[in-house]
Design a protein around this motif. Structure first.
Motif, mmCIF file in Angstrom:
data_model
loop_
_atom_site.group_PDB
_atom_site.id
_atom_site.type_symbol
_atom_site.label_atom_id
_atom_site.label_comp_id
_atom_site.label_asym_id
_atom_site.label_seq_id
_atom_site.Cartn_x
_atom_site.Cartn_y
_atom_site.Cartn_z
ATOM 1 N N MET A 273 0.846 -1.211 0.000
ATOM 2 C CA MET A 273 0.000 0.000 0.000
ATOM 3 C C MET A 273 0.878 1.257 0.000
ATOM 4 N N MET A 274 1.953 1.214 0.768
ATOM 5 C CA MET A 274 2.866 2.371 0.813
ATOM 6 C C MET A 274 3.523 2.589 -0.560
ATOM 7 N N ALA A 275 3.927 1.473 -1.189
ATOM 8 C CA ALA A 275 4.570 1.579 -2.515
ATOM 9 C C ALA A 275 3.629 2.252 -3.507
ATOM 10 N N HIS A 276 2.374 1.841 -3.465
ATOM 11 C CA HIS A 276 1.417 2.393 -4.435
ATOM 12 C C HIS A 276 1.137 3.865 -4.144
ATOM 13 N N ALA A 277 1.087 4.220 -2.853
ATOM 14 C CA ALA A 277 0.840 5.632 -2.501
ATOM 15 C C ALA A 277 2.024 6.510 -2.912
ATOM 16 N N ILE A 278 3.236 6.024 -2.694
ATOM 17 C CA ILE A 278 4.424 6.787 -3.118
ATOM 18 C C ILE A 278 4.420 6.954 -4.637
ATOM 19 N N ALA A 279 4.021 5.878 -5.348
ATOM 20 C CA ALA A 279 3.948 5.954 -6.813
ATOM 21 C C ALA A 279 2.994 7.058 -7.247
ATOM 22 N N GLU A 280 1.846 7.168 -6.563
ATOM 23 C CA GLU A 280 0.875 8.221 -6.933
ATOM 24 C C GLU A 280 1.485 9.606 -6.752
ATOM 25 N N GLY A 281 2.241 9.781 -5.679
ATOM 26 C CA GLY A 281 2.892 11.075 -5.444
ATOM 27 C C GLY A 281 3.923 11.389 -6.502
ATOM 28 N N GLU A 380 8.771 4.619 8.053
ATOM 29 C CA GLU A 380 8.347 3.338 8.614
ATOM 30 C C GLU A 380 6.940 3.498 9.184
ATOM 31 N N CYS A 381 6.117 2.476 9.015
ATOM 32 C CA CYS A 381 4.705 2.589 9.403
ATOM 33 C C CYS A 381 4.350 1.417 10.318
ATOM 34 N N TYR A 382 3.592 1.670 11.391
ATOM 35 C CA TYR A 382 3.199 0.630 12.356
ATOM 36 C C TYR A 382 2.020 -0.168 11.773
ATOM 37 N N TYR A 383 2.259 -1.447 11.566
ATOM 38 C CA TYR A 383 1.245 -2.334 10.970
ATOM 39 C C TYR A 383 0.651 -1.759 9.659
ATOM 40 N N ASP A 386 -2.655 3.903 7.797
ATOM 41 C CA ASP A 386 -3.987 4.531 7.768
ATOM 42 C C ASP A 386 -3.983 5.634 6.708
ATOM 43 N N GLU A 387 -5.120 6.300 6.576
ATOM 44 C CA GLU A 387 -5.259 7.300 5.516
ATOM 45 C C GLU A 387 -4.205 8.403 5.646
ATOM 46 N N GLN A 392 0.942 10.708 3.760
ATOM 47 C CA GLN A 392 2.369 11.023 3.957
ATOM 48 C C GLN A 392 3.221 10.371 2.856
ATOM 49 N N CYS A 393 2.878 9.119 2.523
ATOM 50 C CA CYS A 393 3.611 8.420 1.441
ATOM 51 C C CYS A 393 3.457 9.188 0.131
ATOM 52 N N PHE A 394 2.223 9.624 -0.144
ATOM 53 C CA PHE A 394 1.970 10.394 -1.372
ATOM 54 C C PHE A 394 2.870 11.633 -1.392
#
Ligand code: FEO
Length: 407
Positions: A273-281, A380-383, A386-387, A392-394
């Motif tokens: 999920m983080m990878a995809h959000a960073i990609a969007e950014g 780094e993200c705990y478990y 969240d939105e 933040q990743c974006f």
């Protein structure tokens, strides 16, 4: 077996092997390759430049027979040129020497030592040590050797045929492709350049600085402007040598696209999920993205895209207070390749999910720093993110894009 040669110039023939079935070669994934060998006919002598992988020589012998019949000459190889030790270029050397024991074997000094380690029964064969400027007169046609140490092995050399303007470049300028026809224009352009980039990314990144010097030497020796064709050790023959020379100059000096390569693995989809959000950014910031999921993808494809990327993002979850181990393969590979040898330090972002102490994101950031990347951000993200964390990743992606674009 019966197989035909391909005449590539006056008195010059491709007599190599099409290996349709090869799918991996020391960890490099491919869909077939060719082992290119060439015959050069002079008035007095015939030279064979390089040969083929062990166990694949029947095609080569068929093509050699065909080339000699085209020239209306009896089969006789007078000169053997071994531009490189590695078995995909030397695997039939013992057979050739057995058939033509009087033919001298031209190679570099290091080449002789390596060939004797690979093929001890060649002790006593007529080796002739080549240096840059060593010439081989075939009668009305002269070959000239050029040492190219560490491009990509210490023994490597290339051979130039001045009257035809053909550079027999061995591994340099190669591509692992297996097509029915032999020339650059016989292959869709995007496939050709992508295959050439993959070859460069996996074999020639580390010696990029040497490559820049060698290209300068080619210009100083007056070779560059005389080359009208590059006949490499694998894949298609370049009838437009300027194209690949220019691409090599760019790859060796860090010319990149506005692109980031994202590499990640995931245990429960959080790091994904983080990878995809960073990609969007990144995309919103004007940077293209190539995404690699380590559960499925492998290193030789990944480095092809890193070669032409301004930066990378690497994501991995923490397990046992350490990075999930699938990341180790690509990290070790990058530490060996040294992408900073291409004249630029590519930017990097590391990220990942954790459930305990965490720490993987910093560990891979430290490893990427050692590998010559400039780590700009870690998250780094705990478990499960969240939105707010996905936002933040974006923003990390968008900020990274701005940095890479110099905004
Ligand atoms: Fe260095 Fe094609 O082998």
């Amino acid at each position: 077996m019966k197989a035909e040669s391909c005449k590539i110039g006056d008195g010059v023939y491709w007599v190599g092997t099409l290996d349709w079935d090869l799918r991996t070669y020391h960890g490099y994934t491919l869909k077939g390759t060719t082992y290119n060998a060439y015959l050069v006919f002079g008035k007095d002598k015939v030279a064979l430049i390089d040969n083929t992988y062990p166990g694949t020589s029947s095609q080569m012998w068929g093509r050699i027979a065909h080339a000699f019949s085209c020239e209306k000459r009896d089969i006789a190889i007078d000169v053997i040129i071994q531009n490189h030790i590695e078995r995909d270029h030397s695997g039939a050397l013992l057979e050739i020497h057995k058939k033509f024991p009087k033919a001298p074997i031209y190679c570099t000094e290091i080449g002789e030592k390596g060939l004797l380690k690979h093929y001890p029964s060649l002790a006593g064969a007529g080796f002739i040590i080549s240096k840059t400027g060593t010439t081989i007169d075939l009668g009305g046609r002269t070959l000239e050797n050029v040492e190219t140490p560490f491009l990509h092995w210490p023994d490597s050399m290339e051979t130039f045929l001045a009257p035809n303007g053909i550079l027999f470049s061995n591994d340099a300028f190669s591509q692992h492709l297996c097509y029915a026809r032999r020339y650059d224009h016989d292959v869709p352009d995007a496939f050709l350049m992508e295959a050439a980039a993959k070859f460069y990314g996996n074999l020639l990144v580390y010696p990029s600085k040497l490559l820049v010097k060698k290209l300068d030497e080619f210009r100083r020796l007056g070779l560059a402007e005389k080359i009208t064709m590059i006949a490499p050790g694998h894949g298609q023959i370049w009838t437009d040598p300027g194209r690949i020379l220019s691409a090599y100059t760019g790859w060796a000096t860090g010319v990149c696209e506005n692109k980031v390569t994202i590499i990640y693995d995931t245990m429960h989809h959080s790091t994904q999920m983080m990878a995809h959000a960073i990609a969007e950014g990144l995309i919103a910031g004007g940077i293209d993205v190539k995404m690699y999921y380590l559960h499925e993808d492998e290193r030789s494809e990944i480095v092809k895209d890193i070669l032409t990327s301004k930066g990378i993002c690497m994501g991995i979850p923490t397990i046992h207070d350490a990075p999930f181990p699938s990341i180790g393969d690509i990290i070790y590979y990058l530490k060996g390749l040294r992408f900073d040898h291409t004249g630029i330090k590519r930017g990097a972002v590391t990220f990942g999910s954790m459930g305990g102490k965490g720490g993987a994101v910093k560990i891979i950031a430290d490893e990427l720093t050692k590998a010559g990347f400039d780590v700009k951000e870690q998250m780094e993200c705990y478990y499960v993110p969240d939105e707010n964390e996905l936002n933040q990743c974006f923003e990390i992606g968008r900020t990274f894009a701005a940095t890479l674009l110099g905004k």
